[in-house]
Motif scaffolding. Structure first.
Motif, short mmCIF file in Angstrom:
data_model
loop_
_atom_site.label_atom_id
_atom_site.label_comp_id
_atom_site.label_asym_id
_atom_site.label_seq_id
_atom_site.Cartn_x
_atom_site.Cartn_y
_atom_site.Cartn_z
N TYR A 1 0.86 -1.18 0.00
CA TYR A 1 0.00 0.00 0.00
C TYR A 1 0.89 1.23 0.00
O TYR A 1 2.05 1.17 0.45
CB TYR A 1 -0.92 -0.01 1.22
CG TYR A 1 -2.05 -1.01 1.09
CD1 TYR A 1 -3.25 -0.65 0.48
CD2 TYR A 1 -1.90 -2.31 1.56
CE1 TYR A 1 -4.29 -1.57 0.34
CE2 TYR A 1 -2.93 -3.24 1.43
CZ TYR A 1 -4.12 -2.86 0.82
OH TYR A 1 -5.13 -3.78 0.67
N PRO A 2 0.39 2.37 -0.47
CA PRO A 2 1.22 3.58 -0.54
C PRO A 2 1.63 4.08 0.85
O PRO A 2 0.86 3.99 1.82
CB PRO A 2 0.30 4.60 -1.23
CG PRO A 2 -0.77 3.81 -1.89
CD PRO A 2 -0.94 2.57 -1.08
N CYS A 3 2.84 4.65 0.91
CA CYS A 3 3.32 5.26 2.16
C CYS A 3 2.36 6.36 2.59
O CYS A 3 1.77 7.05 1.76
CB CYS A 3 4.71 5.87 1.94
SG CYS A 3 5.98 4.65 1.63
N GLY A 4 2.21 6.50 3.90
CA GLY A 4 1.37 7.57 4.43
C GLY A 4 -0.11 7.23 4.48
O GLY A 4 -0.93 8.10 4.80
N THR A 5 -0.48 5.98 4.19
CA THR A 5 -1.89 5.58 4.27
C THR A 5 -2.09 4.71 5.51
O THR A 5 -1.15 4.09 6.01
CB THR A 5 -2.32 4.79 3.02
OG1 THR A 5 -1.56 3.57 2.94
CG2 THR A 5 -2.12 5.61 1.75
N ILE A 6 -3.32 4.67 5.98
CA ILE A 6 -3.66 3.79 7.11
C ILE A 6 -3.37 2.34 6.74
O ILE A 6 -2.85 1.57 7.56
CB ILE A 6 -5.15 3.97 7.51
CG1 ILE A 6 -5.39 5.37 8.06
CG2 ILE A 6 -5.59 2.89 8.49
CD1 ILE A 6 -4.68 5.66 9.36
N GLU A 7 -3.68 1.97 5.50
CA GLU A 7 -3.43 0.60 5.06
C GLU A 7 -1.95 0.25 5.15
O GLU A 7 -1.58 -0.85 5.56
CB GLU A 7 -3.94 0.38 3.63
CG GLU A 7 -5.44 0.39 3.50
CD GLU A 7 -6.02 1.79 3.37
OE1 GLU A 7 -5.24 2.78 3.33
OE2 GLU A 7 -7.26 1.90 3.33
N ARG A 8 -1.08 1.22 4.78
CA ARG A 8 0.36 0.96 4.85
C ARG A 8 0.80 0.82 6.31
O ARG A 8 1.65 -0.02 6.63
CB ARG A 8 1.14 2.07 4.15
CG ARG A 8 2.65 1.93 4.24
CD ARG A 8 3.16 0.59 3.63
NE ARG A 8 4.61 0.56 3.64
CZ ARG A 8 5.37 1.03 2.66
NH1 ARG A 8 4.83 1.55 1.57
NH2 ARG A 8 6.67 0.97 2.75
#
Length: 196
Positions: free
Chosen positions: A76-83
């Protein structure tokens, strides 16, 4: 093209698996730890080492995450909750599964014989089982740790599961066993296994 240094019976396996999942071209150099070839690229003598041009990257988890970020897959992209959740899985598996298995290996065949404490392995097996139960509780109902999307910690977890099987750790969590069967059944896993 990448060059990956390290035999498949080391943590190099998980990086090779990531390269195969990504469908990237690479050269595989089966140099063992602390050999002249390995020391040339990593003064610590450890594998795996990923060469990209003149740059040598070390640590299997860091290499896998680098490849995933660079190629925009299995992450998942950096800076996301998923990451943040993904990184939480990665850290948990690295600390609780990989760390436990590595300690058991050290007390089995890595440390000098007079430094080994074979009795510690029983407590490590118990600890590993508890960690697997917690991991499966966190996983939820998806086929992968993060749900429907396979990510870096899935490769890490399945590789640790393979090590646990080889080390004859009891695997009593049926959800984990089913997860391992799915992951180890992936074509990319089979292609790396065939390299051995």
């Amino acid at each position: 093209m990448y060059t990956l240094i390290g035999p498949i019976d080391t943590r190099a396996f998980r990086v090779l698996w990531m390269l195969e999942e990504l469908g990237l071209p690479y050269e595989h150099v089966k140099s063992k730890p602390r050999t002249a070839e390995t020391l040339k690229h990593n003064p610590a003598g450890k594998v795996p080492v990923l060469l990209e041009g003149d740059v040598a990257l070390t640590d299997s988890v860091a290499i896998m995450q680098y490849l995933a970020d660079k190629h925009g897959a299995f992450t998942y992209p950096c800076g996301t909750i998923e990451r943040a959740r993904q990184d939480g899985f990665t850290q948990f598996v690295n600390d609780e599964l990989d760390g436990t298995l590595w300690t058991a290996a050290r007390h089995s065949f890595i440390l000098p014989e007079d430094k080994r404490v074979p009795a510690v392995k029983d407590s490590l097996k118990w600890e590993f089982g508890r960690s697997v139960d917690e991991l499966m509780r966190r996983m939820g109902n998806g086929p992968f740790l993060m749900g429907e999307k396979m990510t870096v910690p899935d490769i890490l977890t399945a590789h640790c599961g393979s090590w646990a099987i080889a080390a004859k750790f009891p695997l009593e969590n049926e959800a984990f066993n089913a997860y391992l069967k799915r992951m180890r059944g992936r074509p990319a896993f089979g292609r790396v296994r065939a390299l051995g």
